[in-house]
Design an enzyme around this catalytic site. Structure first.
Site, mmCIF file in Angstrom:
data_model
loop_
_atom_site.group_PDB
_atom_site.id
_atom_site.type_symbol
_atom_site.label_atom_id
_atom_site.label_comp_id
_atom_site.label_asym_id
_atom_site.label_seq_id
_atom_site.Cartn_x
_atom_site.Cartn_y
_atom_site.Cartn_z
ATOM 1 N N HIS A 1 57.571 60.202 29.462
ATOM 2 C CA HIS A 1 57.963 60.332 28.059
ATOM 3 C C HIS A 1 56.745 60.180 27.150
ATOM 4 C CE1 HIS A 1 62.417 60.196 28.514
ATOM 5 N NE2 HIS A 1 62.103 59.591 29.658
ATOM 6 N N ASP B 1 56.590 59.482 23.982
ATOM 7 C CA ASP B 1 56.675 58.303 23.115
ATOM 8 C C ASP B 1 56.699 57.002 23.901
ATOM 9 O OD1 ASP B 1 59.127 59.120 24.103
ATOM 10 O OD2 ASP B 1 60.272 58.522 22.348
ATOM 11 N N HIS C 1 68.899 63.089 32.590
ATOM 12 C CA HIS C 1 68.861 61.677 32.944
ATOM 13 C C HIS C 1 70.243 61.291 33.479
ATOM 14 C CE1 HIS C 1 65.150 61.407 30.594
ATOM 15 N NE2 HIS C 1 65.013 60.151 30.973
ATOM 16 N N ASP D 1 57.684 57.475 34.106
ATOM 17 C CA ASP D 1 58.671 57.266 33.050
ATOM 18 C C ASP D 1 57.985 56.934 31.722
ATOM 19 O OD1 ASP D 1 61.187 57.318 31.969
ATOM 20 O OD2 ASP D 1 61.812 55.370 32.735
ATOM 21 N N GLY E 1 68.603 58.939 26.768
ATOM 22 C CA GLY E 1 69.231 57.896 25.973
ATOM 23 C C GLY E 1 70.218 57.118 26.820
ATOM 24 N N GLU F 1 70.875 56.339 36.419
ATOM 25 C CA GLU F 1 69.913 55.264 36.180
ATOM 26 C C GLU F 1 70.689 53.998 35.807
ATOM 27 O OE1 GLU F 1 65.992 54.274 33.401
ATOM 28 O OE2 GLU F 1 67.386 55.825 32.786
#
Length: 378
Positions: free
Chosen positions: A29, A31, A216, A316, A189, A219
């Site tokens: 990611h 960010d 995603h 990640d 998210g 998880e």
């Protein structure tokens, strides 16, 4: 290329040498990978005064400690600060440039870096302007890495937030930029309460345009999330996917990190994932931080690798997990005794699963990955 399930592994990988290995990164990611110093710089430049620490070491420690919560929801809260300083085109460009440089310095030769454009609009940028700034930064960082003798190809995945209602719009953005550096689409998210099937129109749009996507799933939420992602949404890859273990029954007395998996019984979902070669974008350190698994020792990576699922190694969020691909290799080598032949297999798995065209994937495998590991294997 790899030993049978019941035989011991070769000698462990030397962490100092891991940087030399050519690596392929599918789940990172933007960010979640900022340099702490950059967060401080951008906060000062943009008047953001809510950082929890005012020095590089303190800020790095805060991100790492806060992410070590055992909760995906709390883990995601740390992104408030990184996203806050990524609201202008120059900031996005800088973060993307440094991302490419940092990955190349760690020996990554191909990376797909994802981010959610919808989270970077507070200063008036359009979605297109956000993506353009990031792609420009990737190009600049890749050029700088090439100049240092560390070539890297960075491509982008645009992500829609699963709790929001812009997924179709972001899917259209992915297709609009598909020939300019964006190679796919993703949703991310909090999983609980936000099933992937709520975004079917976005996935149908991607399929209608022959465009790949990942989701995603598996998880923080269990097997139903994986089932929806593959059966209803038609995902090409699974982001994390660790909970596929919920559909695997190991022989009596064998734990998640058990070495001998002969006799394991796979359920219908697990069999489908393996049979269809659906890639698992596994992120060992992050999976422990978010509580997806209790520890590296209990991570299902080794069981899934021995059962010949298409496992891949990923970071990640490099800032939150204080990690790199080399560190992730080291963590797995220390725990499971993997050697270079194993990491070659995991890297080839990742390259086969990349969202670039087949001929490009084959070139990376034949001209970069296999020769690179041949030197390490000896």
């Amino acid at each position: 290329m790899s030993l049978p399930a019941s035989e011991p592994r070769p000698s462990a990988v030397d962490r100092a040498s891991a940087v030399l290995a050519p690596k392929v990164l599918l789940h990172d990611h933007l960010d979640g990978g900022l340099r702490p110093a950059t967060v401080l710089d951008l906060a000062r430049e943009n008047g953001y005064d809510e950082l929890p620490a005012g020095d590089v070491d303190g800020l790095a420690r805060w991100f790492r400690d806060s992410a070590d919560s055992g909760s995906l929801v709390r883990y995601l809260e740390t992104f408030t600060h990184t996203v806050a300083v990524m609201q202008t085109a120059p900031a996005l460009r800088r973060v993307a440039r440094e991302c490419a440089e940092d990955l190349a310095a760690d020996g990554v030769v191909y990376a797909e870096v994802r981010f959610a454009p919808e989270q970077h609009l507070t200063t008036g940028l359009s979605l297109d302007e956000v993506v353009e700034a990031v792609l420009r930064g990737f190009d600049e960082g890749s050029a700088a890495a090439q100049a240092t003798g560390r070539p890297i190809l960075v491509r982008c995945l645009v992500t829609a937030m699963r709790h929001a209602a812009r997924s179709r719009e972001i899917a259209e953005l992915a297709v609009r930029f598909r020939d300019r550096g964006v190679v796919g689409f993703d949703i991310a998210g909090a999983e609980a309460g936000h099933p992937p099937s709520r975004h079917l129109d976005a996935f149908e749009y991607m399929r209608a345009n022959n465009a790949p996507f990942t989701i995603h799933a598996g998880e923080a939420f269990g097997l139903p999330s994986i089932h929806e992602a593959i059966s209803f949404c038609g995902t090409d890859r699974l982001g994390h996917g660790v909970r596929v273990m919920d559909d695997i029954e190991l022989p009596s007395g064998t734990g998640p990190s058990g070495r001998d998996v002969r006799g394991a019984q796979l359920g219908r979902v697990a069999n489908y994932v393996r049979d269809k070669r659906i890639p698992l974008e596994m992120c060992p350190s992050s999976n422990v931080q978010t509580g997806a698994v209790a520890s590296i020792a209990e991570h299902p990576f080794d069981v899934l690798a021995r059962l010949r699922f298409r496992v891949t190694v990923n970071t990640d969020n490099r800032l939150m997990s204080d990690t790199t691909m080399s560190k992730e290799f080291g963590v797995l080598a220390d725990q499971f005794g993997y050697g270079w032949a194993d990491f070659e297999r995991f890297t080839v798995n990742a390259m086969k699963s990349a969202f670039i065209h087949f001929d490009e994937r084959l070139r990376f495998i034949d001209e970069i990955i296999k020769p690179g590991y041949a030197v390490l294997i000896g």
